[in-house]
Scaffold this motif. Structure first.
Motif, PDB file in Angstrom:
ATOM      1  N   THR A 205       0.977   4.491  -9.997  1.00  8.98           N
ATOM      2  CA  THR A 205       0.703   5.314  -8.812  1.00  8.98           C
ATOM      3  C   THR A 205       0.259   6.421  -9.066  1.00  8.98           C
ATOM      4  O   THR A 205      -1.052   7.090  -8.448  1.00  8.98           O
ATOM      5  CB  THR A 205       1.542   5.150  -8.215  1.00  8.98           C
ATOM      6  OG1 THR A 205       2.230   3.729  -7.552  1.00  8.98           O
ATOM      7  CG2 THR A 205       0.779   5.508  -6.265  1.00  8.98           C
TER       8      THR A 205
ATOM      9  N   ASP B 188       0.710  -3.309  -5.489  1.00 12.45           N
ATOM     10  CA  ASP B 188       2.429  -3.629  -5.694  1.00 12.45           C
ATOM     11  C   ASP B 188       2.922  -3.732  -3.992  1.00 12.45           C
ATOM     12  O   ASP B 188       2.896  -2.457  -3.131  1.00 12.45           O
ATOM     13  CB  ASP B 188       2.627  -2.401  -5.505  1.00 12.45           C
ATOM     14  CG  ASP B 188       4.897  -1.995  -5.923  1.00 12.45           C
ATOM     15  OD1 ASP B 188       4.928  -2.816  -5.938  1.00 12.45           O
ATOM     16  OD2 ASP B 188       4.253  -1.125  -6.393  1.00 12.45           O
TER      17      ASP B 188
ATOM     18  N   ARG C  68       7.817  -2.849  -4.111  1.00 11.61           N
ATOM     19  CA  ARG C  68       8.640  -1.408  -4.226  1.00 11.61           C
ATOM     20  C   ARG C  68       8.758  -1.495  -3.031  1.00 11.61           C
ATOM     21  O   ARG C  68       7.587  -0.963  -2.506  1.00 11.61           O
ATOM     22  CB  ARG C  68       7.899  -1.009  -5.409  1.00 11.61           C
ATOM     23  CG  ARG C  68       9.783  -0.049  -5.597  1.00 11.61           C
ATOM     24  CD  ARG C  68       9.437   1.320  -6.027  1.00 11.61           C
ATOM     25  NE  ARG C  68       8.447   1.976  -4.931  1.00 11.61           N
ATOM     26  CZ  ARG C  68       7.605   3.163  -4.838  1.00 11.61           C
ATOM     27  NH1 ARG C  68       7.814   3.876  -6.164  1.00 11.61           N
ATOM     28  NH2 ARG C  68       7.478   3.905  -3.923  1.00 11.61           N
TER      29      ARG C  68
ATOM     30  N   GLN D 243       2.844   4.466  -0.488  1.00 16.09           N
ATOM     31  CA  GLN D 243       1.961   5.129  -1.158  1.00 16.09           C
ATOM     32  C   GLN D 243       1.475   6.196  -1.518  1.00 16.09           C
ATOM     33  O   GLN D 243       0.727   6.961  -1.947  1.00 16.09           O
ATOM     34  CB  GLN D 243       3.321   5.497  -2.056  1.00 16.09           C
ATOM     35  CG  GLN D 243       3.082   6.962  -3.546  1.00 16.09           C
ATOM     36  CD  GLN D 243       4.118   5.871  -4.551  1.00 16.09           C
ATOM     37  OE1 GLN D 243       5.396   5.281  -4.816  1.00 16.09           O
ATOM     38  NE2 GLN D 243       4.381   6.508  -5.629  1.00 16.09           N
TER      39      GLN D 243
ATOM     40  N   ASP E  62      -3.273  -0.663  -8.200  1.00 16.40           N
ATOM     41  CA  ASP E  62      -1.639  -0.742  -8.815  1.00 16.40           C
ATOM     42  C   ASP E  62      -1.184  -2.238  -8.706  1.00 16.40           C
ATOM     43  O   ASP E  62      -1.121  -3.350  -8.450  1.00 16.40           O
ATOM     44  CB  ASP E  62      -1.453   0.486  -7.334  1.00 16.40           C
ATOM     45  CG  ASP E  62      -0.260   0.938  -7.634  1.00 16.40           C
ATOM     46  OD1 ASP E  62      -0.053   1.332  -9.238  1.00 16.40           O
ATOM     47  OD2 ASP E  62       0.436   1.698  -7.024  1.00 16.40           O
TER      48      ASP E  62
HETATM   49 MG   LIG Z   1       3.438   2.410  -7.887  1.00 12.97          MG
END
Ligand SMILES: [Mg+2]
Ligand SMILES: Nc1nc2c(ncn2[C@@H]2O[C@H](COP(=O)(O)OP(=O)(O)OP(=O)(O)O)[C@@H](O)[C@H]2O)c(=O)[nH]1
Lengths: 444, 327
Positions: free
Chosen positions: B136, B159, B162, B168, B211
């Protein structure tokens, strides 16, 4: 992978060697070299490999070689045992205080601190019934606090944070205050990842250490870590006086030699192993499994073990004693059955036990077949399941059955047999206590 | 054949291009560095002997280069030293760099670092790797690099697994001031890719960076998921993804080769970004990866900020590797 051929290659080398009675500098030389390569390929630190193989050599010199194995094989076994001993530690449990237990997690970036914080919280809340507070001290990495918050929410564990504009030392202080005044049992602090050479950030951890005096300061080490891991660990240890290590990502196919390096250099116990991304994927650390993994010569080790066991008469007695112990596991059952096989046929065993009905040859053959089934069923269980067969309910049972290619009924049969044996052992113990023990067993 | 000779041969037929010049320049630099810095080692030896080679071996292994490649390199050196009677440690070190340099250059085609853009329509970069290596963060850095070059960049947060991963990337997107496509938590990452591709086509995006969730390479189902993402993207945009970067953490040991091998099986890895090179690890595993799989390093990560990304420079890298950590 490159390792798979290693033990073959190894055996190849030793076919050429003559069997000798003692291990000597010369007959060990090429074995030592192979062990070195294996350890290096497993990411054990260069210097540790050098020192460790010297230790092993010194230990092995002059030792008798078992008649059935060759010096090289013998050496690997010695090396393996040394590894197990080294990797094992006494204080692998988390130390719980009478009042509040504080745990600080630290390590390099991306090592797995946040996930492990969640896993520990899960363990402590759900397995140990503790009141847990998670605190987010990573004010640097974008969304790190959110990440821990999500985990806390999933677990139903309380979460403490002060936003990203706060000072982590302050957050730690406030979190501890809250934990103390509200009667928490455990405070788990997740800190930001940092390089061990980043003085400013290392000072921050030192400051937290100073104001909190954590019960445990645990370093996260990635199973994939290479040669430098040992330097990282010793730097963190110097600055923070660590109490242990958690090794993460052991569900991958990395060998995890860093575990050995760190243990060897710093003596820090490895307290847990991360084995997946789920919050339940936290395991205790198994030294012998790790030794197998690092050395990658499991079959040689088992072979030597067997050769050793076969001539070890004392084993039989030890087993018998263990059998008396009511709380024996599937592992014990399997070992016993193997022992029985080694001791000859079931008939001869039966003869040893008065009152046991005579067994026909047919029955013996049947029993031997059964033994195979038992073995494959038990082999496809996890170590945990073997120790706690009671946990083998629906989905686990299905998995085990699938794993060994047998039916659920057969898995059930193994479990039933275990239950019966366990019962039998208990009764035997009663006999023994009341002095009515059949001869031959339980002599101390 | 020494490195200069090799380069001359390799590039003599073509015009002297940027690459050649860059390498020649780089080389001069690293030669100098060798003369001055590296040779704490060579100063201790008036002529090379077994011990000297053992120390070289140690330097390479401690840099995570790996046992087999190290042995290969040192054996080549030994031969050379014997054949040509080279006993001077300084010369031997030069030979070593040459050998590594040549080995790296010869072991695969691509030595262009920059992302290769399509003539028209969006170029898609997929970013993959095991957990926590810096995917990331590297994406934020790459986005900055190409936004600074005037490209319109879109981030795609595939993603979905997670905790906090989408947040993020969102934070990075807002810092960068670039658009971002997100999906449902725990949703299908391939469908986020689809949305991203569609948005990119409709909005004249130059560079789409996807990502993905970190995954260990031995998890078959997660690796197949990458295959699916690849297929969805290529349906929407011709030949996409045009670039696929594998992120390798410099602290990674021998497992790096297994990572590269497995990710290469499910996707067309066009380059590696090696992260955390600001730490004390040397990331020598990239040499083994290049040696065994031919995958080149394109960029290196040197910190946690979005500026902390540089093009990979082989000379500088090899030099840094061999300087050792002096312990
Ligand atoms: Mg990541
Ligand atoms: N020192 C340093 N840290 C880095 C570098 N690149 C990434 N990081 C840090 O490494 C940690 C993990 O980075 P991420 O970008 O979240 O890694 P990821 O691969 O996306 O992680 P997952 O998505 O969880 O698999 C963060 O703390 C980053 O700040 C680098 O080049 N140097």
């Amino acid at each position: 992978m490159a390792f798979e051929s290693l033990s073959e290659k190894f055996q190849g080398i030793f076919k050429k060697l003559k069997k000798e009675d003692k291990l000597t500098e010369t007959n060990m030389a090429s074995a030592i070299k192979e062990i070195r390569v294996a350890l290096l390929e497993a990411d054990v630190n260069f210097k540790v490999v050098k020192a460790f193989t010297e230790d092993v050599k010194a230990k092995a010199l002059g030792q008798d070689v078992l008649t059935k194995v060759n010096p090289g094989e013998m050496l690997i076994k010695i090396c393996h045992d040394e590894l197990v001993e080294l990797l094992g530690a006494d204080n692998t449990d988390i130390k719980y205080e009478k009042g509040l237990t504080t745990i600080m997690l630290c390590g390099l970036q991306g090592a797995g601190k946040t996930t492990s914080a969640g896993k520990l919280a899960n363990l402590m809340k759900n397995k140990l019934n503790k009141k847990v507070l998670l605190a987010g001290l990573d004010v640097y990495r974008p969304a790190a606090i959110e990440q821990l918050g999500v985990l806390a929410h999933q677990l139903g564990v309380d979460f403490f944070e002060m936003g990203t504009n706060s000072n982590p030392v302050n957050v730690a202080e406030e979190a501890k205050k809250k934990a103390l005044s509200e009667g928490y049992d455990v405070l788990i602090m997740d800190t930001a990842g940092r390089l061990q050479i980043d003085e400013k950030l290392m000072n921050e951890l030192k400051d937290i250490n100073k104001v909190i005096h954590p019960t445990e300061v645990l370093l996260l080490v990635d199973a994939m870590a290479g040669q430098d891991a040992v330097n990282v660990a010793s730097a963190f240890n110097n600055d923070l006086r660590l109490t242990g290590v958690i090794m993460s990502k052991l569900d991958g196919d990395a060998k995890g030699g860093a575990a050995l390096s760190i243990k060897y250099m710093s003596g820090l116990p490895i307290k847990f192993a991360g084995v997946g991304e789920k919050l339940t994927d936290l395991d205790i650390f198994y030294p012998s499994r790790m030794a197998d993994r690092i050395l990658g010569m499991g079959d040689v080790v088992t072979f030597v073990e067997k050769a050793k066991e076969a001539i070890d008469e004392k084993t039989a007695e030890k087993e018998a004693k263990k059998m008396m112990d009511g709380n024996f596991t599937l592992d014990d059952l399997l070992r016993q059955m193997k022992m029985v096989q080694k001791m000859g046929s079931l008939q001869s065993i039966a003869k040893m036990i008065p009152g046991m009905p005579k067994i026909t040859d047919e029955q013996t053959a049947q029993a031997e077949k059964e033994m195979k089934i038992f073995e494959s069923v038990i082999n496809s269980m996890t170590p945990y399941e073997r120790k706690h067969p009671d946990c083998l309910k629906f989905s686990r049972k299905n998995r085990v059955a699938k794993g060994c290619g047998l039916t659920n009924a057969e898995v059930n049969r193994v479990i039933r047999k275990w239950e019966q044996s366990k019962e039998m052992m208990k009764q035997m113990k009663q006999y023994q206590k009341s002095g009515k023990m059949p001869g031959g067993y339980g002599r101390r | 054949m020494g490195l200069f000779a090799f380069l001359k041969e390799k590039f003599s037929k073509k015009d002297k291009n940027e690459k050649t010049e860059k390498y020649e320049k780089g080389l001069a630099k690293s030669r100098q560095a060798f003369a001055s810095r590296l040779d704490d080692l060579s100063k201790r030896y008036s002529s090379v002997n077994e011990e000297y080679f053992e120390e070289l071996e140690q330097i390479l292994i401690e840099a995570d280069v790996g046992v087999s490649l190290t042995i290969k390199l040192v054996e080549q050196l030994l031969d050379k030293s014997e054949e040509e009677g080279i006993k001077d440690p300084v010369k031997i070190n030069e030979e070593l760099v040459d050998t590594m340099f040549v080995g790296y250059v010869e072991n695969g085609g691509n030595i262009t670092n920059e992302i290769q853009f399509r003539e028209d329509g969006p170029t898609v970069l997929l970013v993959e790797g095991v957990n926590g290596v810096g995917k990331t963060t590297s994406i934020a850095k790459l986005a900055k690099r190409y936004m600074d070059k005037g490209k319109k960049v879109l981030l795609v947060a595939a993603d979905t697994f997670r905790a906090g991963a989408v947040d993020q990337l969102k934070i990075w997107a807002s810092r960068l001031g670039c658009p971002i496509i997100t999906g449902k938590e725990n949703g299908d990452p391939a469908s986020v890719c689809y949305d991203g591709a569609k948005y990119a086509k409709e909005n004249n995006i130059d560079l789409v960076i996807v990502d993905t969730a970190g995954r260990l390479q031995n998890k078959a189902n997660l690796m197949q998921e990458l295959g699916k993402m690849n297929r969805v993207i290529s349906k929407e945009i011709p030949d996409a993804p045009h670039e696929t970067f594998l992120i390798i953490d410099a602290t990674t040991g021998q497992n790096g080769v297994s990572q590269a091998k497995s990710f290469k099986e499910v996707s067309n890895i066009t380059g590696i970004v090696i992260t955390k090179m600001d730490g004390t690890s040397k990331g020598g595993i990239i040499l083994s990866i290049r040696d065994e799989l031919g995958v080149p390093v394109r960029f290196i990560g040197l910190g946690e900020k979005m500026e902390d990304l540089e093009e990979f420079d082989l000379d500088e890298y090899l030099n840094g590797l061999l300087v050792g950590n002096g312990k």
